[in-house]
Each structure stands twice: as structure tokens, then as C-alpha cells.
Scaffold this motif. Sequence first.
Motif, PDB file in Angstrom:
ATOM      1  N   ASN A 250     103.946   5.748   5.277  1.00  0.00           N
ATOM      2  CA  ASN A 250     102.598   5.989   5.795  1.00  0.00           C
ATOM      3  C   ASN A 250     102.662   5.976   7.315  1.00  0.00           C
ATOM      4  O   ASN A 250     103.216   5.042   7.904  1.00  0.00           O
ATOM      5  CB  ASN A 250     101.611   4.940   5.292  1.00  0.00           C
ATOM      6  N   THR A 253     100.628   2.627   8.428  1.00  0.00           N
ATOM      7  CA  THR A 253     100.813   1.293   7.855  1.00  0.00           C
ATOM      8  C   THR A 253     102.215   1.008   7.336  1.00  0.00           C
ATOM      9  O   THR A 253     102.561  -0.152   7.117  1.00  0.00           O
ATOM     10  CB  THR A 253      99.815   1.071   6.700  1.00  0.00           C
ATOM     11  N   SER A 258     105.862  -0.482  12.175  1.00  0.00           N
ATOM     12  CA  SER A 258     105.029  -1.473  11.498  1.00  0.00           C
ATOM     13  C   SER A 258     105.832  -2.255  10.474  1.00  0.00           C
ATOM     14  O   SER A 258     105.634  -3.466  10.299  1.00  0.00           O
ATOM     15  CB  SER A 258     103.833  -0.793  10.830  1.00  0.00           C
TER      16      SER A 258
END
Length: 334
Positions: A250, A253, A258
Motif C-alpha cells: 500500500n 500504509t 512505513s
Amino acid sequence: MGGRWLRAAARFLGVLIVLFSALWGALALWFQLPLEQTPRLAVIAAFLLLAGLTLAGLFRRRLRDAFIAYAAAFAALLLWWGTIHPSNDRDFAPAVAHGVTGVLRGDELTVQNVRNFNWRSEQDFDENWEERSYDLEKLEGADFYLVYFMGPLIAHSMVSFNFEGGRHLLFSIEIRPERHEAFSALGGFFRKFELIFLAGDERDYLFLRKERGEDARLFRLRLTQPQARKLLLEYISEANALAAHPQFYNTLTANCNSTIFVMIRSLFPNFPKDWRVVLNGFLPGFFYDHNLVDTRVPLDELIARAHVTDRIAPGLSEAEFGARLRENLPDPNR
């Protein structure tokens, strides 16, 4: 009077719902509908036409009727969306054909699928996947690469673990495109790619990034040996889990940056949160503010000395290559 305002508010809310859901639905169909381009566009056009008729119905005092057909179509789209699952069994591009896995026995870490390609160009290369073993008693620390490929705001993050004798094991968390696919940041919001943990020889990854014309910068981290060990084993644990249970990349996210900080916070719950973790092109300032790099030199000098692209040269051994990249870099551990 109150009823009129209530109806106006309901219409406004309805317009927002239809607009945003129609945009999301059109993009989901574009990136995932398994049809050729012409029929796929026809399906998207029909869906958007229905959304447009729904919006027209909202302004003709037919709120409930307008919503019924569109809600049914959108529900069907959500049901179809729920059938899209990640997989490790696709015809992936050669550079992401194998995700890394590892086995720890005592202090010996055996790592499978270490990538060590010989790149002559991005299209011309020799594939080589290796099994390598590392003595964790000889682990010295870790360094952080930022590779700027789309301006100053966003960079690709990689972590390299350093061992005695000039050995380095670099980890890169990436999208996993199939042979015919190219990177799309927008597609990364719509289950277009799987996520993959890669590990490899620094020469492989840095030569490829240089070949693409990207700007690689290297920052030596203030990590103790136990901290570096915990982070390395967390990488291996997450990579093993991903090999057993694939997941989608993603863009926001579950990306190269991340995912790293999710792992770090699982190990160090008090690790600070900061907007620069999202706009990771600014991570050098974050590292500096939180004493994660050498703060004995000014931040501007630290960033200037971090540029290593010009040091990437062929014909060097693993130890020579790593030493050349790290020569005269500020090191907080010394």
C-alpha cells in the motif's frame, strides 16, 4: 424551515458519498478488472453513468430511489473487491522473483534468496540468488540508505546490517510487480502489487539504483549491537511471515518506509512519531533531531557527506565496495 435544511444537508452528504465512492470505484475497476482496455473502459463508463444519474436524482427530490440502484451496484463492486487476494504465485519480474527468508540456529543466521545480480543495465543482467550465513556475534551495527527517485520529498528506504570483515546484508522492502507491470504510486492504493522483503548484496542494489539515475545517500546509525540484532531478526521474522502469508503493498500504509518504522516501534515502543516518517525525504533531519546519527557535525554537512552515488564503482569486492561507500562518513559509533 428545519425540514428544508435537513433535506439540503442530506443531499449534500449524498453528493459527497456518490462522488467519492464513484471515484474510488472507477479507479478500483481500472487497476483490477481483468479485461482488455476497451471493455474495461466501457464498464467504468457505465458505472460512472449510473453515478451521474444518481447525482441527478438527488436534485430531483428522488433521494431514496436515486440511491437504491447505485447502492446495489456499489455493493456488487465491494463484493467483487473482496475476492481479490494477494499471492506469492505469480509470474513476477526477475528482480523480485524470490522473497528473502531466514533460519536462526544459535548465533548463526542462514539467509535464503540473497539477491546478488550482476547488472550491466536495467534490462541486461545476470540473475543470481544465494544462500548466505552470518554470525550474529560479529554483527556491528546498521546503516540507513535513502534513495531519492522522485524529487526531494519521497525516497526509497533501505537498511544495511554491518558485520566484521566488511560484510553487509542489505534489506529492501518493495512492490512485487509481475513481468508486464510497472510501478504506479496510485495503483499501490488499489491492490495492484504484492509486498516483498528482499535482501541482497549492496553492490547489486546500489548499482541498479545508479543505473536508474537515482540519488543514493547513506547515513550511519547510532545503534548498539543488541539493538541492531533485534532489528535484523525482526526483518527475518516479518519476511518469513510474508513468505507464508502474502499481503498487498500500500502506497501509504505498507510501503518501504512505513513497514520499517512499524518494525522499529514493535521493538522500541517509545520510538518517536513524526511527520517526516511519511515524507521520508526529510528523514535526515528526523535522525539528527533524535540523535540517531552523528550530531557532532552540522546537519547540512551530514547530508552533503551522505551522497554516495559517485562512489558506486564496478570491480570491487563486497568489503572494498562497502568501505568505499562509507569512507569519511560521519559515524556516531566512533
